[in-house]
Design a protein around this motif. Structure first.
Motif, PDB file in Angstrom:
ATOM      1  N   ALA A 259       0.455 -10.117  74.470  1.00  0.00           N
ATOM      2  CA  ALA A 259       1.777 -10.714  74.684  1.00  0.00           C
ATOM      3  C   ALA A 259       1.647 -12.109  75.280  1.00  0.00           C
ATOM      4  N   ILE A 260       0.724 -12.285  76.200  1.00  0.00           N
ATOM      5  CA  ILE A 260       0.516 -13.592  76.809  1.00  0.00           C
ATOM      6  C   ILE A 260      -0.027 -14.573  75.781  1.00  0.00           C
ATOM      7  N   ALA A 261      -0.878 -14.099  74.885  1.00  0.00           N
ATOM      8  CA  ALA A 261      -1.402 -14.953  73.822  1.00  0.00           C
ATOM      9  C   ALA A 261      -0.291 -15.434  72.898  1.00  0.00           C
ATOM     10  N   LEU A 262       0.775 -14.670  72.772  1.00  0.00           N
ATOM     11  CA  LEU A 262       1.903 -15.050  71.920  1.00  0.00           C
ATOM     12  C   LEU A 262       2.917 -15.932  72.653  1.00  0.00           C
ATOM     13  N   GLY A 263       2.643 -16.284  73.888  1.00  0.00           N
ATOM     14  CA  GLY A 263       3.522 -17.191  74.609  1.00  0.00           C
ATOM     15  C   GLY A 263       4.284 -16.562  75.758  1.00  0.00           C
ATOM     16  N   ALA A 264       4.137 -15.268  75.954  1.00  0.00           N
ATOM     17  CA  ALA A 264       4.819 -14.619  77.072  1.00  0.00           C
ATOM     18  C   ALA A 264       4.095 -14.988  78.366  1.00  0.00           C
ATOM     19  N   ILE A 265       4.751 -14.802  79.483  1.00  0.00           N
ATOM     20  CA  ILE A 265       4.119 -15.086  80.767  1.00  0.00           C
ATOM     21  C   ILE A 265       4.150 -13.835  81.631  1.00  0.00           C
ATOM     22  N   LEU A 266       3.200 -13.755  82.527  1.00  0.00           N
ATOM     23  CA  LEU A 266       3.117 -12.634  83.453  1.00  0.00           C
ATOM     24  C   LEU A 266       3.856 -13.013  84.726  1.00  0.00           C
ATOM     25  N   VAL A 267       4.820 -12.212  85.107  1.00  0.00           N
ATOM     26  CA  VAL A 267       5.635 -12.489  86.285  1.00  0.00           C
ATOM     27  C   VAL A 267       5.350 -11.420  87.328  1.00  0.00           C
ATOM     28  N   ARG A 268       5.043 -11.871  88.524  1.00  0.00           N
ATOM     29  CA  ARG A 268       4.808 -10.925  89.620  1.00  0.00           C
ATOM     30  C   ARG A 268       5.873 -11.135  90.669  1.00  0.00           C
ATOM     31  N   ARG A 269       6.440 -10.045  91.161  1.00  0.00           N
ATOM     32  CA  ARG A 269       7.476 -10.110  92.181  1.00  0.00           C
ATOM     33  C   ARG A 269       7.367  -8.887  93.068  1.00  0.00           C
ATOM     34  N   ARG A 270       8.090  -8.890  94.149  1.00  0.00           N
ATOM     35  CA  ARG A 270       8.123  -7.737  95.054  1.00  0.00           C
ATOM     36  C   ARG A 270       9.179  -6.760  94.576  1.00  0.00           C
ATOM     37  N   GLY A 271       8.799  -5.516  94.420  1.00  0.00           N
ATOM     38  CA  GLY A 271       9.722  -4.474  94.003  1.00  0.00           C
ATOM     39  C   GLY A 271      10.511  -3.946  95.187  1.00  0.00           C
ATOM     40  N   PRO A 272      11.359  -2.914  94.955  1.00  0.00           N
ATOM     41  CA  PRO A 272      12.216  -2.381  96.018  1.00  0.00           C
ATOM     42  C   PRO A 272      11.434  -1.828  97.208  1.00  0.00           C
TER      43      PRO A 272
END
Length: 82
Positions: free
Chosen positions: A15-28
């Motif tokens: 997916a990243i190779a196709l242009g998507a980005i990895l998003v990291r955030r804090r969950g609940p």
């Protein structure tokens, strides 16, 4: 990347190779959650559409006064909604 849903690292890399980005955030619970964000739409793609196609997108996005807008006006309004 191991925290991805299902632990499918190969899918994330593809997916990243196709242009998507990895998003990291804090969950609940305060844990770090990784998600794959879809590829950003090309901004110039709107200029390639016809006025009728832009009007239909504006209708779906509930853009006010769209029937009075020029093609450039529709493009600006659609970019403002996204």
């Amino acid at each position: 990347m191991r925290a991805l849903v299902g632990g499918v690292i190969g899918t994330a890399v593809a997916a990243i190779a196709l242009g998507a980005i990895l998003v990291r955030r804090r969950g609940p619970a305060g844990r770090v959650v990784s998600q794959i964000a879809p590829p950003a739409r090309r901004q110039e793609a709107l200029e390639e559409l016809t006025k009728q196609q832009l009007y239909e997108r504006a209708r779906k996005a509930n853009v006010a006064d769209r029937s009075k807008m020029s093609k450039d006006g529709l493009i600006k309004a659609l970019r403002a909604t996204s």
